[in-house]
Design an enzyme around this catalytic site. Structure first.
Site, PDB file in Angstrom:
ATOM      1  N   ARG A 131      13.839  17.239  84.464  1.00 24.62           N
ATOM      2  CA  ARG A 131      13.084  17.140  83.103  1.00 24.62           C
ATOM      3  C   ARG A 131      11.991  18.154  83.208  1.00 24.62           C
ATOM      4  O   ARG A 131      11.352  18.444  84.155  1.00 24.62           O
ATOM      5  CB  ARG A 131      12.458  15.717  82.821  1.00 24.62           C
ATOM      6  CG  ARG A 131      13.347  14.704  82.709  1.00 24.62           C
ATOM      7  CD  ARG A 131      12.766  13.339  82.553  1.00 24.62           C
ATOM      8  NE  ARG A 131      13.969  12.431  82.256  1.00 24.62           N
ATOM      9  CZ  ARG A 131      14.895  11.809  83.021  1.00 24.62           C
ATOM     10  NH1 ARG A 131      14.729  12.029  84.369  1.00 24.62           N
ATOM     11  NH2 ARG A 131      15.759  10.922  82.489  1.00 24.62           N
ATOM     12  N   HIS A 156      17.932  18.241  81.806  1.00 20.54           N
ATOM     13  CA  HIS A 156      19.016  19.244  82.398  1.00 20.54           C
ATOM     14  C   HIS A 156      19.409  20.419  81.463  1.00 20.54           C
ATOM     15  O   HIS A 156      20.699  20.461  81.238  1.00 20.54           O
ATOM     16  CB  HIS A 156      20.323  18.139  82.451  1.00 20.54           C
ATOM     17  CG  HIS A 156      20.048  17.212  83.668  1.00 20.54           C
ATOM     18  ND1 HIS A 156      19.365  17.303  84.657  1.00 20.54           N
ATOM     19  CD2 HIS A 156      20.508  15.811  83.494  1.00 20.54           C
ATOM     20  CE1 HIS A 156      19.486  16.123  85.413  1.00 20.54           C
ATOM     21  NE2 HIS A 156      19.910  15.058  84.777  1.00 20.54           N
ATOM     22  N   HIS A 230      26.002  16.956  89.452  1.00 19.74           N
ATOM     23  CA  HIS A 230      25.454  15.616  88.801  1.00 19.74           C
ATOM     24  C   HIS A 230      26.706  14.623  89.205  1.00 19.74           C
ATOM     25  O   HIS A 230      26.886  13.963  88.196  1.00 19.74           O
ATOM     26  CB  HIS A 230      24.889  15.509  87.505  1.00 19.74           C
ATOM     27  CG  HIS A 230      23.996  14.514  86.904  1.00 19.74           C
ATOM     28  ND1 HIS A 230      24.460  13.516  87.012  1.00 19.74           N
ATOM     29  CD2 HIS A 230      22.681  14.710  86.583  1.00 19.74           C
ATOM     30  CE1 HIS A 230      23.457  12.666  86.467  1.00 19.74           C
ATOM     31  NE2 HIS A 230      22.293  13.449  86.336  1.00 19.74           N
ATOM     32  N   GLU A 368      21.000  14.262  93.769  1.00 23.21           N
ATOM     33  CA  GLU A 368      21.020  15.479  93.142  1.00 23.21           C
ATOM     34  C   GLU A 368      19.997  16.403  94.139  1.00 23.21           C
ATOM     35  O   GLU A 368      18.658  16.258  94.031  1.00 23.21           O
ATOM     36  CB  GLU A 368      20.368  15.539  91.859  1.00 23.21           C
ATOM     37  CG  GLU A 368      21.298  14.673  90.762  1.00 23.21           C
ATOM     38  CD  GLU A 368      20.599  14.200  89.702  1.00 23.21           C
ATOM     39  OE1 GLU A 368      20.331  15.060  88.783  1.00 23.21           O
ATOM     40  OE2 GLU A 368      20.372  13.294  89.343  1.00 23.21           O
TER      41      GLU A 368
END
Length: 406
Positions: A131, A156, A230, A368
């Site tokens: 973010r 993203h 992801h 991630e």
């Protein structure tokens, strides 16, 4: 993001560079996948040492008629299926302790589902993974407004991030390795980001059965970049239920607390004495309902862990995931300074996966590798700035095994 090649070095402060905690395996032994103990379920031969090139098939078409292809790769006991849409890992199969194969990634069997409702299943993420607060940042005195798609924030890469782009794919074999080069050019101003960004991502299945990701990017204007993958993992097998019994170890003494929008508040906090302490390894479900204020905000775990090793020139082991039921293990090594652990909090039973079963809360997790969320707005965080003449490079390696009880 590793330090780009060029005159600029990373702006990471010494606190990001402390020695990494040990991230070893638990009692028992780990068998590398290698040649499986059992024949593949379809009865076919399993390619070893990159003997076969990736196989291309038609997966589907977008609404405008664009063909989406699926590439199938096998090497040293690992099977990988990748889509040209979003660079998506649609399936990744590895054997359990008895040599039985299962797909350990969540996904769909139709391209229409990826377009309409995917929560980034298996996708390449960019230009900026995670973010950015209010979709805004300032670089070299100029302010930029990004595409906003997560409340008031940008997530993203925005509404049309790299997960929704059709990538050019080029298969390769190199010695005993087999893989794919994926290419995408993000034009100046796309989703509000400055600069034309040329991206190359390489997926490699190594002779050891590892899945390696190498990212590269260049720009013609100063910009920010934070690329990641992801994949939603369930080592028991896609659609088999909760991952709360999985055991996770993360080599991180601190994490970045967030506000209600999951934007870091600033100063990292110590994990010691909190549910966020995974340094010695524990079952994910052990403390997931502990009621810590940060867990309440995220509905579980959805935070960035500050890896003790910091930014490194070569990938270092930072996390281990193990499923006691199947014995499957996943080790993650990276050059990145952060790891986002997301416990599948927003899976709600409305999505049906490749096995025909619905995905519910906690049915998978994401690990991630990354620079930190909202780094462009936090000067104390490692920098994500990329400038002309520099090359963004970062690497993450996923190593699979099977843990055998003694």
């Amino acid at each position: 993001m590793s330090a780009p090649t060029g005159s600029r070095s990373s702006r990471a402060s010494p606190c990001w560079r402390r020695s990494a905690s040990t991230c070893g395996t638990s009692a028992g032994s780990v068998r590398r996948p290698g040649r499986p103990d059992r024949a593949p379920p379809d009865g076919g031969a399993l390619p070893m040492g990159g003997e076969d090139r990736p196989v291309k098939t038609l997966f589907g078409r977008l609404a405008d008629g664009t063909e989406i292809h699926r590439w199938s790769l096998e090497n040293a006991g690992t099977r990988l299926k990748v889509l040209s849409y979003g660079g998506i890992v649609q399936s990744l199969e590895v054997p359990d302790r008895d040599g039985r194969y299962a797909n350990v990634c969540l996904g769909f069997d139709r391209v229409e589902d990826y377009v309409a409702s995917s929560p980034y299943f298996g996708a390449l993420i960019g230009r900026y993974g995670n973010r950015i607060a209010k979709g805004r940042f300032t670089l070299d005195g100029k302010s930029y407004q990004l595409s906003v798609n997560d409340g008031v924030n940008s997530l993203h890469g925005g509404t049309q991030g790299f997960d929704k782009r059709v990538w050019d794919v080029e298969p390769f074999t190199k010695g005993s390795d087999v893989g794919l080069h994926l290419y995408h050019t993000s034009v100046d101003g796309e989703m509000g980001y400055p600069g034309t960004l040329k991206v190359k991502v390489t997926y490699t299945l190594t002779r050891r059965g590892e899945w390696r990701i190498d990212y590269e990017a260049t720009t013609d204007k100063a910009t920010v970049v934070n690329l990641t993958s992801h994949v939603y993992w369930n080592l028991g097998g896609e659609g088999t239920g909760t991952i709360e019994d999985h055991e996770l170890r993360i080599a991180a003494s601190r994490y970045t607390p967030t506000d209600s929008g999951l934007i870091p508040t600033g100063e990292p906090a110590k994990v010691a004495g909190t549910p966020f302490d995974f340094r010695k390894g524990k079952q994910i479900g052990r403390d997931i309902r502990a009621g810590h204020p940060q867990q309440v905000l995220a509905k579980g775990y959805d935070h960035n862990w500050v890896l003790d090793k910091g930014i490194t020139a070569k990938p270092e082991h930072v996390a281990t995931l193990r499923d006691p039921s199947s014995g499957r293990t996943l080790k993650i090594s990276t050059v990145e300074p952060g790891l986002q652990f997301y416990s599948g909090n927003f899976l709600d039973g409305t999505l049906t996966g490749t096995g025909g079963l619905t995905y519910r809360q906690g049915d998978a997790l994401c690990l991630e590798t990354q620079h930190f969320p909202d780094s462009p707005n936090h000067p104390s965080f490692p920098s994500t700035v990329l400038r002309p003449g520099q090359t963004y490079r970062t690497t993450t390696i996923h190593s699979f095994g099977a843990w055998t009880l003694r």
